[in-house]
Design an enzyme around this catalytic site. Sequence first.
Site, PDB file in Angstrom:
ATOM      1  N   ASP A  88      13.073   5.444  15.139  1.00 44.20           N
ATOM      2  CA  ASP A  88      14.483   5.500  15.321  1.00 44.20           C
ATOM      3  C   ASP A  88      14.756   5.000  16.968  1.00 44.20           C
ATOM      4  OD1 ASP A  88      13.287   7.060  17.006  1.00 44.20           O
ATOM      5  OD2 ASP A  88      13.756   9.031  16.049  1.00 44.20           O
ATOM      6  N   GLU A 118       8.689   6.637   8.402  1.00 41.67           N
ATOM      7  CA  GLU A 118       9.342   7.852   8.912  1.00 41.67           C
ATOM      8  C   GLU A 118      10.845   7.913   8.667  1.00 41.67           C
ATOM      9  OE1 GLU A 118       7.845   9.800  13.092  1.00 41.67           O
ATOM     10  OE2 GLU A 118       9.804   9.185  13.568  1.00 41.67           O
ATOM     11  N   GLU A 178      19.204   7.878  18.760  1.00 38.45           N
ATOM     12  CA  GLU A 178      18.025   7.772  17.688  1.00 38.45           C
ATOM     13  C   GLU A 178      18.952   8.198  16.423  1.00 38.45           C
ATOM     14  OE1 GLU A 178      17.698   9.068  20.723  1.00 38.45           O
ATOM     15  OE2 GLU A 178      15.984   8.038  21.553  1.00 38.45           O
ATOM     16  N   HIS A 215      12.114  13.295  27.802  1.00 38.66           N
ATOM     17  CA  HIS A 215      12.695  11.937  27.908  1.00 38.66           C
ATOM     18  C   HIS A 215      13.979  11.755  27.450  1.00 38.66           C
ATOM     19  CE1 HIS A 215      11.835  10.313  24.027  1.00 38.66           C
ATOM     20  NE2 HIS A 215      10.761  10.893  23.968  1.00 38.66           N
ATOM     21  N   ARG A 248      17.700  10.908  26.202  1.00 37.55           N
ATOM     22  CA  ARG A 248      18.681  10.464  26.999  1.00 37.55           C
ATOM     23  C   ARG A 248      20.090  11.846  26.951  1.00 37.55           C
ATOM     24  NH1 ARG A 248      16.946   5.264  26.199  1.00 37.55           N
ATOM     25  NH2 ARG A 248      17.930   3.962  27.548  1.00 37.55           N
ATOM     26  N   HIS A 295       7.450  10.697  32.041  1.00 37.33           N
ATOM     27  CA  HIS A 295       7.995   9.740  31.254  1.00 37.33           C
ATOM     28  C   HIS A 295       8.169   8.598  32.442  1.00 37.33           C
ATOM     29  CE1 HIS A 295      10.248   7.052  28.838  1.00 37.33           C
ATOM     30  NE2 HIS A 295       9.815   7.692  27.797  1.00 37.33           N
TER      31      HIS A 295
HETATM   32  C1  UD1 Z   1      12.473   5.038  24.313  1.00 28.17           C
HETATM   33  C2  UD1 Z   1      13.417   5.318  22.810  1.00 28.17           C
HETATM   34  C3  UD1 Z   1      13.315   6.547  22.340  1.00 28.17           C
HETATM   35  C4  UD1 Z   1      12.025   6.872  22.307  1.00 28.17           C
HETATM   36  C5  UD1 Z   1      11.146   7.010  23.544  1.00 28.17           C
HETATM   37  C6  UD1 Z   1       9.611   7.341  23.525  1.00 28.17           C
HETATM   38  C7  UD1 Z   1      15.289   4.094  22.596  1.00 28.17           C
HETATM   39  C8  UD1 Z   1      16.875   4.099  22.973  1.00 28.17           C
HETATM   40  N1  UD1 Z   1      14.726   4.984  23.240  1.00 28.17           N
HETATM   41  O1  UD1 Z   1      13.357   5.807  25.228  1.00 28.17           O
HETATM   42  O2  UD1 Z   1      13.997   6.507  21.086  1.00 28.17           O
HETATM   43  O3  UD1 Z   1      11.651   8.420  21.760  1.00 28.17           O
HETATM   44  O4  UD1 Z   1      11.366   5.458  23.946  1.00 28.17           O
HETATM   45  O5  UD1 Z   1       9.031   7.333  24.796  1.00 28.17           O
HETATM   46  O6  UD1 Z   1      14.794   3.107  21.862  1.00 28.17           O
HETATM   47  N2  UD1 Z   1       9.779   2.373  31.520  1.00 28.17           N
HETATM   48  C9  UD1 Z   1       8.764   1.902  32.083  1.00 28.17           C
HETATM   49  N3  UD1 Z   1       7.584   1.641  31.701  1.00 28.17           N
HETATM   50  C10 UD1 Z   1       7.163   1.635  30.438  1.00 28.17           C
HETATM   51  C11 UD1 Z   1       8.430   2.565  29.313  1.00 28.17           C
HETATM   52  C12 UD1 Z   1       9.586   2.590  30.193  1.00 28.17           C
HETATM   53  O7  UD1 Z   1       9.016   1.524  33.181  1.00 28.17           O
HETATM   54  O8  UD1 Z   1       6.306   1.745  29.947  1.00 28.17           O
HETATM   55  C13 UD1 Z   1      11.039   2.629  32.055  1.00 28.17           C
HETATM   56  C14 UD1 Z   1      11.939   1.152  32.234  1.00 28.17           C
HETATM   57  O9  UD1 Z   1      12.626   1.237  33.545  1.00 28.17           O
HETATM   58  C15 UD1 Z   1      12.740   1.046  31.094  1.00 28.17           C
HETATM   59  C16 UD1 Z   1      12.948   2.723  31.049  1.00 28.17           C
HETATM   60  O10 UD1 Z   1      12.111   3.132  31.245  1.00 28.17           O
HETATM   61  O11 UD1 Z   1      13.838   0.331  31.148  1.00 28.17           O
HETATM   62  C17 UD1 Z   1      13.797   2.952  29.482  1.00 28.17           C
HETATM   63  O12 UD1 Z   1      13.052   2.433  28.514  1.00 28.17           O
HETATM   64  P1  UD1 Z   1      13.760   2.635  26.957  1.00 28.17           P
HETATM   65  O13 UD1 Z   1      12.722   2.167  26.003  1.00 28.17           O
HETATM   66  O14 UD1 Z   1      14.792   1.925  26.915  1.00 28.17           O
HETATM   67  O15 UD1 Z   1      14.180   4.087  26.993  1.00 28.17           O
HETATM   68  P2  UD1 Z   1      12.988   5.339  26.689  1.00 28.17           P
HETATM   69  O16 UD1 Z   1      13.710   6.646  27.349  1.00 28.17           O
HETATM   70  O17 UD1 Z   1      11.682   5.138  27.013  1.00 28.17           O
HETATM   71  N1  UDP Z   2       1.847  10.788  24.384  1.00 28.61           N
HETATM   72  C1  UDP Z   2       0.876  10.214  25.240  1.00 28.61           C
HETATM   73  N2  UDP Z   2       0.745  10.363  26.336  1.00 28.61           N
HETATM   74  C2  UDP Z   2       1.712  11.065  27.333  1.00 28.61           C
HETATM   75  C3  UDP Z   2       2.912  11.914  26.607  1.00 28.61           C
HETATM   76  C4  UDP Z   2       2.717  11.720  25.198  1.00 28.61           C
HETATM   77  O1  UDP Z   2      -0.038   9.558  24.348  1.00 28.61           O
HETATM   78  O2  UDP Z   2       1.459  11.471  28.419  1.00 28.61           O
HETATM   79  C5  UDP Z   2       1.970  10.808  23.079  1.00 28.61           C
HETATM   80  C6  UDP Z   2       2.184  12.101  22.074  1.00 28.61           C
HETATM   81  O3  UDP Z   2       0.850  12.558  21.834  1.00 28.61           O
HETATM   82  C7  UDP Z   2       3.093  11.455  21.040  1.00 28.61           C
HETATM   83  C8  UDP Z   2       3.599  10.289  21.464  1.00 28.61           C
HETATM   84  O4  UDP Z   2       3.142   9.874  22.807  1.00 28.61           O
HETATM   85  O5  UDP Z   2       2.167  11.033  20.035  1.00 28.61           O
HETATM   86  C9  UDP Z   2       5.279  10.816  21.804  1.00 28.61           C
HETATM   87  O6  UDP Z   2       6.036   9.975  22.469  1.00 28.61           O
HETATM   88  P1  UDP Z   2       7.193  10.172  23.355  1.00 28.61           P
HETATM   89  O7  UDP Z   2       7.420  11.667  23.574  1.00 28.61           O
HETATM   90  O8  UDP Z   2       7.385   9.329  24.378  1.00 28.61           O
HETATM   91  O9  UDP Z   2       8.344   9.823  22.082  1.00 28.61           O
HETATM   92  P2  UDP Z   2       9.113  10.425  20.814  1.00 28.61           P
HETATM   93  O10 UDP Z   2       7.965  10.807  20.076  1.00 28.61           O
HETATM   94  O11 UDP Z   2       9.959  11.470  21.494  1.00 28.61           O
HETATM   95  O12 UDP Z   2       9.824   9.225  20.378  1.00 28.61           O
END
Ligand code: UD1
Ligand code: UDP
Length: 370
Positions: free
Chosen positions: A96, A118, A132, A211, A213, A244
Site C-alpha cells: 500500500d 497483500e 496507505e 513511522h 504519517r 525510522h
Molecule cells: C513509506 C510508506 C509507508 C510504509 C513505510 C515503510 C508511502 C507514502 N509511505 O513511509 O506506507 O509503511 O515506507 O517504512 O509510501 N528515508 C531515508 N532513507 C531511507 C528511507 C527513508 O532517508 O532508506 C527518509 C527520506 O528523507 C524520505 C523520507 O524518509 O524522503 C520519507 O520516506 P517515504 O518513503 O516517503 O515515507 P516513509 O515514511 O518511509
Molecule cells: N524491520 C527491519 N528493521 C527494522 C525495523 C523493521 O528489518 O529496524 C522489518 C520488520 O521486521 C518488518 C518490516 O521491516 O518486516 C516493517 O517495515 P516498516 O515498519 O518500515 O513498514 P510497514 O510494515 O509498516 O509498512
Amino acid sequence: MKKVLLAFGTRPEAIKMAPVIRALEAHPELQPVTCVTAQHRHMLDQILGLFDITPEFDLDLMQPDQDLARLSARILENLTPVLQQVEPAVVLVQGDTTTTFMAALASFYLQIPVGHIEAGLRTGDLKAPFPEEANRVLTSRLARWHFAPTDNNRKALIREGVPRDRIYKTGNTVIDALHWIQGRIYRGECSDKTQELLSKFSRPFILVTGHRRESFGHGFESICQALKTVSENHPDMDIVYPVHLNPNVQEPVLRLLNNCPNIHLIDPLGYEPFTALMGYSQLVITDSGGVQEEAPALGKPVLVTRNKTERTEALDAGVRLVGTDRDAIVSEVDRLLNDPPYYQQMSNAANPYGDGTAANQIAAILGDEL
Ligand code: UD1
Ligand code: UDP
C-alpha cells in the site's frame, strides 16, 4: 518464458517480495524482472543485500523528506519507460505504498495487467493509515489478480465488487520471509553483527518501531512521552528502538528520548538482527504493518500505537490497539509486565497470516493463468 515484472521501493515491500522473486525464479515458465523505485534507499538496500537481490532496474528516486506528489510523479515518469522496454506479461505490486499505487497506475496506462500482493486490507478510513488506505483501495480497482492474505481480506474485496474468481487467498508472503530468516537464525547462521547486537541486550527489553504519517507531530510526541515514563517505571528493563529514517520521526524521537539511560535509540536494523531481537524481546510497541504480522507469529505481545488497524485477525489474541495516548500506552505496558496470566494469554496468539507458502502459491497461479 513469460516476464513478470516486480515493482517495489520500500523496506517492507522488499521483505514481502523477496520470497516471490525466489518462487518465480524456480518456476519453469516464468522469468522475474525486478525494478526498484528506491522510494527508500538505505532501508531498501539492507533488505536487497540480505536476500541477494540485484535489481535489473533501479530508479533511485529517494530524496530527503520527499513529498507524496513529487514522489508519485517521479515514479510514474521513470517507471513507464522500463515497462515499455520490458513488456512484461504482468506487473506485481505489493502492499500500500506510493510505489505500489503508482506502479499499478503506470501499468494500467500501458494496459499491462497487475497482480496485487497483500490485497484486501482495509480500515475503512481514508485518513488512517494515511495515505496507505487510499493506495490499497485504488490499487484494488486496477488489479487483475488479488492475492489476499486472509479470509477477512478476501471478504473485503468481494464487498467492493471484485469478482470472486480473481481473488486468491494465499496467506501473507511475510510469513515466508520470516520462516526463511528464522531458519538461518535457528541453524546458528547469524552474522557476527547480529550476534554482537544480541549480546548488547542481556536484560529484558521492549522493542519499539514507529513511522506512521498520521502520527507525525502530536502523536509521536505523545508516544515518546509514554516511552519515557515506561523507562522510568521499569528501570530494570531496556527499551530498544531502531529509529525510522524519516526526518519527521527522527526529530521528535532524538529530541525527546536521547538522554534516557535505559532507552537505546539505534539505526534501522537489517531484517536478520531485527527479527532476532524481536524473538528475544518481552513485548513489542509498534505502528508497523509488517511487525504486527510477525510478532504474533513469534509469540510476542504487540501494542499497536494506532487507533485503527487493517490487521484485525490477531486483535485481542496477541495484538492490542493502544493509540498514541500516553496514559493508555503506559497502563497497557504495566499490565503486561505485572500480570503474568495476561502476558501469557497475549503471547499465545495463533498466526493468522498463512503457512509460509504464499509465494509459491502466487507463482503457481500466475504460471497457470498467464
Ligand atoms: C513509506 C510508506 C509507508 C510504509 C513505510 C515503510 C508511502 C507514502 N509511505 O513511509 O506506507 O509503511 O515506507 O517504512 O509510501 N528515508 C531515508 N532513507 C531511507 C528511507 C527513508 O532517508 O532508506 C527518509 C527520506 O528523507 C524520505 C523520507 O524518509 O524522503 C520519507 O520516506 P517515504 O518513503 O516517503 O515515507 P516513509 O515514511 O518511509
Ligand atoms: N524491520 C527491519 N528493521 C527494522 C525495523 C523493521 O528489518 O529496524 C522489518 C520488520 O521486521 C518488518 C518490516 O521491516 O518486516 C516493517 O517495515 P516498516 O515498519 O518500515 O513498514 P510497514 O510494515 O509498516 O509498512
